[in-house]
Design a protein around this motif. Structure first.
Motif, PDB file in Angstrom:
ATOM      1  N   ALA A  28       0.829  -1.208   0.000  1.00 36.33           N
ATOM      2  CA  ALA A  28       0.000   0.000   0.000  1.00 36.33           C
ATOM      3  C   ALA A  28       0.866   1.262   0.000  1.00 36.33           C
ATOM      4  CB  ALA A  28      -0.942  -0.004   1.205  1.00 36.33           C
ATOM      5  N   ALA A  29       1.955   1.246   0.757  1.00 34.70           N
ATOM      6  CA  ALA A  29       2.838   2.416   0.809  1.00 34.70           C
ATOM      7  C   ALA A  29       3.463   2.683  -0.560  1.00 34.70           C
ATOM      8  CB  ALA A  29       3.924   2.210   1.863  1.00 34.70           C
ATOM      9  N   PHE A  30       3.895   1.637  -1.250  1.00 34.33           N
ATOM     10  CA  PHE A  30       4.462   1.819  -2.587  1.00 34.33           C
ATOM     11  C   PHE A  30       3.393   2.330  -3.555  1.00 34.33           C
ATOM     12  CE2 PHE A  30       8.187  -0.103  -1.040  1.00 34.33           C
ATOM     13  CZ  PHE A  30       9.177  -0.069  -2.014  1.00 34.33           C
ATOM     14  N   ALA A  31       2.193   1.776  -3.486  1.00 33.03           N
ATOM     15  CA  ALA A  31       1.107   2.218  -4.369  1.00 33.03           C
ATOM     16  C   ALA A  31       0.789   3.698  -4.142  1.00 33.03           C
ATOM     17  CB  ALA A  31      -0.132   1.357  -4.154  1.00 33.03           C
ATOM     18  N   ARG A  32       0.792   4.133  -2.877  1.00 37.96           N
ATOM     19  CA  ARG A  32       0.537   5.549  -2.588  1.00 37.96           C
ATOM     20  C   ARG A  32       1.612   6.460  -3.187  1.00 37.96           C
ATOM     21  NH1 ARG A  32      -0.850   3.472   2.407  1.00 37.96           N
ATOM     22  NH2 ARG A  32       1.140   4.090   3.329  1.00 37.96           N
ATOM     23  N   GLN A  33       2.804   5.934  -3.352  1.00 39.23           N
ATOM     24  CA  GLN A  33       3.904   6.703  -3.939  1.00 39.23           C
ATOM     25  C   GLN A  33       3.895   6.635  -5.470  1.00 39.23           C
ATOM     26  OE1 GLN A  33       6.062   8.713  -2.251  1.00 39.23           O
ATOM     27  NE2 GLN A  33       4.701   8.252  -0.545  1.00 39.23           N
ATOM     28  N   GLY A  34       2.889   5.985  -6.039  1.00 36.60           N
ATOM     29  CA  GLY A  34       2.739   5.936  -7.486  1.00 36.60           C
ATOM     30  C   GLY A  34       3.394   4.749  -8.172  1.00 36.60           C
ATOM     31  N   TYR A  35       3.895   3.793  -7.407  1.00 41.83           N
ATOM     32  CA  TYR A  35       4.505   2.605  -8.011  1.00 41.83           C
ATOM     33  C   TYR A  35       3.433   1.663  -8.535  1.00 41.83           C
ATOM     34  CZ  TYR A  35       9.207   3.364  -6.081  1.00 41.83           C
ATOM     35  OH  TYR A  35      10.450   3.848  -5.797  1.00 41.83           O
ATOM     36  N   VAL A  36       3.738   1.011  -9.634  1.00 37.21           N
ATOM     37  CA  VAL A  36       2.989  -0.153 -10.083  1.00 37.21           C
ATOM     38  C   VAL A  36       3.749  -1.332  -9.496  1.00 37.21           C
ATOM     39  CG1 VAL A  36       2.330  -1.553 -12.070  1.00 37.21           C
ATOM     40  CG2 VAL A  36       2.198   0.948 -12.188  1.00 37.21           C
ATOM     41  N   VAL A  37       3.076  -2.128  -8.674  1.00 35.38           N
ATOM     42  CA  VAL A  37       3.746  -3.209  -7.955  1.00 35.38           C
ATOM     43  C   VAL A  37       3.305  -4.555  -8.501  1.00 35.38           C
ATOM     44  CG1 VAL A  37       4.143  -4.260  -5.708  1.00 35.38           C
ATOM     45  CG2 VAL A  37       3.852  -1.782  -5.870  1.00 35.38           C
ATOM     46  N   GLU A  38       4.285  -5.406  -8.754  1.00 29.61           N
ATOM     47  CA  GLU A  38       4.004  -6.785  -9.142  1.00 29.61           C
ATOM     48  C   GLU A  38       4.601  -7.709  -8.091  1.00 29.61           C
ATOM     49  OE1 GLU A  38       3.591  -6.926 -13.874  1.00 29.61           O
ATOM     50  OE2 GLU A  38       5.661  -6.874 -13.190  1.00 29.61           O
ATOM     51  N   LEU A  39       4.012  -8.883  -7.973  1.00 23.85           N
ATOM     52  CA  LEU A  39       4.507  -9.910  -7.060  1.00 23.85           C
ATOM     53  C   LEU A  39       5.192 -11.000  -7.872  1.00 23.85           C
ATOM     54  CD1 LEU A  39       1.358 -10.357  -4.785  1.00 23.85           C
ATOM     55  CD2 LEU A  39       3.339  -8.891  -4.376  1.00 23.85           C
ATOM     56  N   ALA A  40       6.214 -11.601  -7.277  1.00 25.95           N
ATOM     57  CA  ALA A  40       6.876 -12.728  -7.932  1.00 25.95           C
ATOM     58  C   ALA A  40       7.249 -13.751  -6.874  1.00 25.95           C
ATOM     59  CB  ALA A  40       8.124 -12.269  -8.676  1.00 25.95           C
ATOM     60  N   THR A  41       7.273 -15.013  -7.285  1.00 24.88           N
ATOM     61  CA  THR A  41       7.713 -16.095  -6.413  1.00 24.88           C
ATOM     62  C   THR A  41       8.922 -16.775  -7.050  1.00 24.88           C
ATOM     63  OG1 THR A  41       6.182 -17.653  -7.448  1.00 24.88           O
ATOM     64  CG2 THR A  41       5.413 -16.516  -5.470  1.00 24.88           C
ATOM     65  N   PRO A  42       9.857 -17.250  -6.207  1.00 20.48           N
ATOM     66  CA  PRO A  42      11.034 -17.915  -6.757  1.00 20.48           C
ATOM     67  C   PRO A  42      10.776 -19.397  -7.024  1.00 20.48           C
ATOM     68  CG  PRO A  42      11.260 -17.673  -4.387  1.00 20.48           C
ATOM     69  CD  PRO A  42       9.952 -17.033  -4.769  1.00 20.48           C
ATOM     70  N   ALA A  43      11.384 -19.900  -8.090  1.00 21.63           N
ATOM     71  CA  ALA A  43      11.371 -21.334  -8.399  1.00 21.63           C
ATOM     72  C   ALA A  43      12.495 -21.603  -9.387  1.00 21.63           C
ATOM     73  CB  ALA A  43      10.033 -21.763  -8.991  1.00 21.63           C
ATOM     74  N   ALA A  44      13.263 -22.631  -9.117  1.00 17.93           N
ATOM     75  CA  ALA A  44      14.338 -23.071 -10.016  1.00 17.93           C
ATOM     76  C   ALA A  44      15.299 -21.932 -10.362  1.00 17.93           C
ATOM     77  CB  ALA A  44      13.747 -23.682 -11.286  1.00 17.93           C
ATOM     78  N   GLY A  45      15.618 -21.097  -9.376  1.00 17.11           N
ATOM     79  CA  GLY A  45      16.582 -20.017  -9.595  1.00 17.11           C
ATOM     80  C   GLY A  45      16.064 -18.853 -10.412  1.00 17.11           C
ATOM     81  N   GLN A  46      14.770 -18.805 -10.655  1.00 21.21           N
ATOM     82  CA  GLN A  46      14.141 -17.731 -11.426  1.00 21.21           C
ATOM     83  C   GLN A  46      13.036 -17.094 -10.597  1.00 21.21           C
ATOM     84  OE1 GLN A  46      15.157 -16.840 -14.542  1.00 21.21           O
ATOM     85  NE2 GLN A  46      16.704 -18.442 -14.461  1.00 21.21           N
TER      86      GLN A  46
END
Length: 131
Positions: A28-46
């Protein structure tokens, strides 16, 4: 457009309520600062882009990994949302920042506290130390 990538555990939505609340706060703090936020999960070194899937009642039910890779160079800011994710073999993430939790495992990892290992905390502390 300013982009941020939050690297999260696949089960963070239903695992540890404290972790989930801190991540939600920073999202929420990043969104308030105007960021577009994506989530990622790690698997197999990626890192793989993840999406929150909704339950029938509209609440967040689970995090599902997509088949789309996250490329660190595409983001202005990368946040590793807990130190033990580093023990899962994250790719190089230059310039990333991290969120640290759980004072006791961090102090054990630093060698400042000693306990009997009856609770199994030393494995968790080791994962903190890797982070």
């Amino acid at each position: 457009m300013t982009k941020a990538l939050f690297v999260v555990e696949p089960g963070f939505l239903d695992k540890h309520v404290g972790v989930r609340r801190v991540i939600a706060y920073y999202l929420a703090a990043f969104a308030r600062q105007g960021y577009v936020v994506e989530l990622a999960t790690p698997a197999a070194g990626q890192l793989w882009i993840a999406q929150v899937e909704a339950a029938a009642d509209g609440s967040a039910a689970a995090l599902a990994r997509t088949e789309r890779r996250a490329h660190p160079s595409d983001y202005d800011t990368i946040v590793v949302t807990n130190p033990w994710l580093c023990a899962l073999g994250l790719p190089a993430l230059p310039g990333c920042v991290g969120i640290a939790y759980d004072l006791v495992p961090n102090l054990i990892a630093a060698g400042c506290l000693r306990f009997s290992d009856s609770s199994g905390i030393y494995g968790f502390a080791h994962d903190h130390d890797v982070g």
